[in-house]
Design a protein around this motif. Structure first.
Motif, PDB file in Angstrom:
ATOM      1  N   ALA A   1     -88.691   0.236  16.971  1.00 58.28           N
ATOM      2  CA  ALA A   1     -88.423  -0.134  15.579  1.00 58.28           C
ATOM      3  C   ALA A   1     -89.080  -1.473  15.250  1.00 58.28           C
ATOM      4  O   ALA A   1     -89.583  -1.672  14.136  1.00 58.28           O
ATOM      5  N   ASP A   2     -89.099  -2.394  16.200  1.00 60.75           N
ATOM      6  CA  ASP A   2     -89.828  -3.654  16.000  1.00 60.75           C
ATOM      7  C   ASP A   2     -91.320  -3.381  15.831  1.00 60.75           C
ATOM      8  O   ASP A   2     -91.996  -4.017  15.009  1.00 60.75           O
TER       9      ASP A   2
ATOM     10  N   GLU B   1     -85.230  -1.667  10.172  1.00 58.39           N
ATOM     11  CA  GLU B   1     -84.236  -0.626   9.911  1.00 58.39           C
ATOM     12  C   GLU B   1     -84.898   0.643   9.393  1.00 58.39           C
ATOM     13  O   GLU B   1     -84.456   1.756   9.715  1.00 58.39           O
ATOM     14  N   VAL B   2     -85.935   0.507   8.594  1.00 64.31           N
ATOM     15  CA  VAL B   2     -86.690   1.685   8.167  1.00 64.31           C
ATOM     16  C   VAL B   2     -87.338   2.347   9.383  1.00 64.31           C
ATOM     17  O   VAL B   2     -87.476   3.568   9.439  1.00 64.31           O
TER      18      VAL B   2
ATOM     19  N   ILE C   1     -87.420   6.305  10.544  1.00 65.52           N
ATOM     20  CA  ILE C   1     -88.567   7.079  11.025  1.00 65.52           C
ATOM     21  C   ILE C   1     -88.218   7.765  12.345  1.00 65.52           C
ATOM     22  O   ILE C   1     -88.539   8.937  12.567  1.00 65.52           O
ATOM     23  N   GLN C   2     -87.527   7.044  13.219  1.00 65.41           N
ATOM     24  CA  GLN C   2     -87.113   7.643  14.492  1.00 65.41           C
ATOM     25  C   GLN C   2     -86.154   8.807  14.286  1.00 65.41           C
ATOM     26  O   GLN C   2     -86.145   9.774  15.059  1.00 65.41           O
TER      27      GLN C   2
ATOM     28  N   GLN D   1     -95.000  14.878   5.685  1.00 63.26           N
ATOM     29  CA  GLN D   1     -94.331  14.463   4.457  1.00 63.26           C
ATOM     30  C   GLN D   1     -93.266  13.438   4.790  1.00 63.26           C
ATOM     31  O   GLN D   1     -92.383  13.697   5.620  1.00 63.26           O
ATOM     32  N   TYR D   2     -93.334  12.257   4.177  1.00 62.10           N
ATOM     33  CA  TYR D   2     -92.367  11.201   4.456  1.00 62.10           C
ATOM     34  C   TYR D   2     -91.120  11.380   3.599  1.00 62.10           C
ATOM     35  O   TYR D   2     -91.193  11.443   2.370  1.00 62.10           O
ATOM     36  N   GLU D   3     -90.000  11.488   4.261  1.00 59.23           N
ATOM     37  CA  GLU D   3     -88.707  11.559   3.568  1.00 59.23           C
ATOM     38  C   GLU D   3     -88.186  10.147   3.379  1.00 59.23           C
ATOM     39  O   GLU D   3     -87.829   9.469   4.344  1.00 59.23           O
ATOM     40  N   GLN D   4     -88.146   9.683   2.147  1.00 65.45           N
ATOM     41  CA  GLN D   4     -87.757   8.303   1.889  1.00 65.45           C
ATOM     42  C   GLN D   4     -86.273   8.078   2.156  1.00 65.45           C
ATOM     43  O   GLN D   4     -85.433   8.895   1.753  1.00 65.45           O
TER      44      GLN D   4
END
Length: 289
Positions: A206-207, A168-169, A173-174, A103-106
């Motif tokens: 992140a890149d 930055e997103v 995720i990290q 589940q992705y937490e926005q």
């Protein structure tokens, strides 16, 4: 990048034009740009230098009035673009997480001018774009990109902004997957040079995530977009920044990776679209598991 007429994220707070009483350093001039680039894209070790540099920057302080000004038509448009790109990241990473039974937490994004309060402390425009794990928000002063273009040779263009937002997103995720916390734990007890190497791995991943995002959004790409992202990645490589700022490079002090590394990992994410290939830590000899 194609964006007009598409959904805008509801997770964006636009604080531009708002200010509070007191004085804040605006980060203008060469010293402000040094601070901005040291902190670029959420770097942690480099941020320790910011308080000292900002004390030196006191001469550039401006009194804030507490008044709110109207945004210009150009500011409104770039804000709408950022909100649309943020919506693209929500859709993309929501899909990827779902494909992996997660589940992705926005996250949320805050657009600001000059200065902002965060769960990670106060920040000025000199900090550049950054992610705060304390409140899981991306913070963006969109005027940064003109400085990146005029002072550091990036091509500019709207996809440079999209690349940074996606990067930055990637830090978000990290955070929600535990990678950032594991990296910080591994840094404990290491020399500064070794700790910096782990920070480089975090930034390069992140890149990579930004490249994966671009892969999933090819339907919105226009000619030259990827070149704009690669130009921005090149401009913010540690070696490129140090060469411009001090005339020589110090690899042990790198916290984000070289220009070539940043471009390589973005391109790998873009070409494969496979998040499983983004273990930058393993690539450089670290086991975060």
């Amino acid at each position: 990048m194609k964006w007009r007429g598409n959904r805008q994220s509801d997770n964006v707070e636009d604080r531009r034009g708002m200010s509070s009483g007191g004085k804040v350093a605006l980060g203008g001039g060469a010293l402000g740009i040094i601070i901005l680039l040291l902190n670029l894209f959420g770097g942690e070790n480099a941020k320790m230098l910011t308080p000292m540099l900002e004390q030196m920057n006191q001469g550039q302080q401006t009194e804030q009035t507490g008044e709110q000004r109207q945004l210009t038509a150009e500011e409104k448009e770039i804000g709408d673009f950022a909100k649309t790109v943020f919506a693209y990241t929500e859709d993309t990473f929501g899909q990827i997480f779902q494909e992996n039974n997660l589940q992705y937490e926005q996250p949320k994004m805050v657009l600001f001018s000059d200065a902002v309060e965060t769960a990670c402390g106060s920040a000025t425009a000199a900090s550049g774009p950054f992610y705060c794990p304390g409140d899981k928000k991306v913070y963006m002063d969109l005027r940064f990109f003109e400085e990146l273009k005029t002072r550091f040779g990036a091509k500019g263009g709207d996809f440079a902004i999209a690349y940074v937002i996606a990067h930055e997103v990637g830090h978000h995720i990290q955070t929600i997957t535990g990678t950032s916390n594991k990296m910080r734990q591994m840094q404990q007890g290491l020399s500064q040079a070794e700790a910096n190497k782990l920070s480089v791995c975090l930034e390069l991943q992140a890149d990579f995530y930004a490249g994966v995002w671009a892969h999933y959004n090819q339907e919105y790409l226009e000619e030259g977009d990827i070149d704009e992202a690669l130009s921005a990645a090149h401009a913010v490589g540690d070696d490129a920044i140090q060469s411009k700022m001090q005339g020589h490079v110090q690899p042990d002090s790198f916290t984000h990776g070289t220009s070539e590394q940043r471009k390589y990992w973005f391109k790998l994410g873009y070409s494969t679209g496979d998040v499983g290939q983004g273990d930058t830590f393993a690539k450089y000899g670290y086991d975060l598991k």
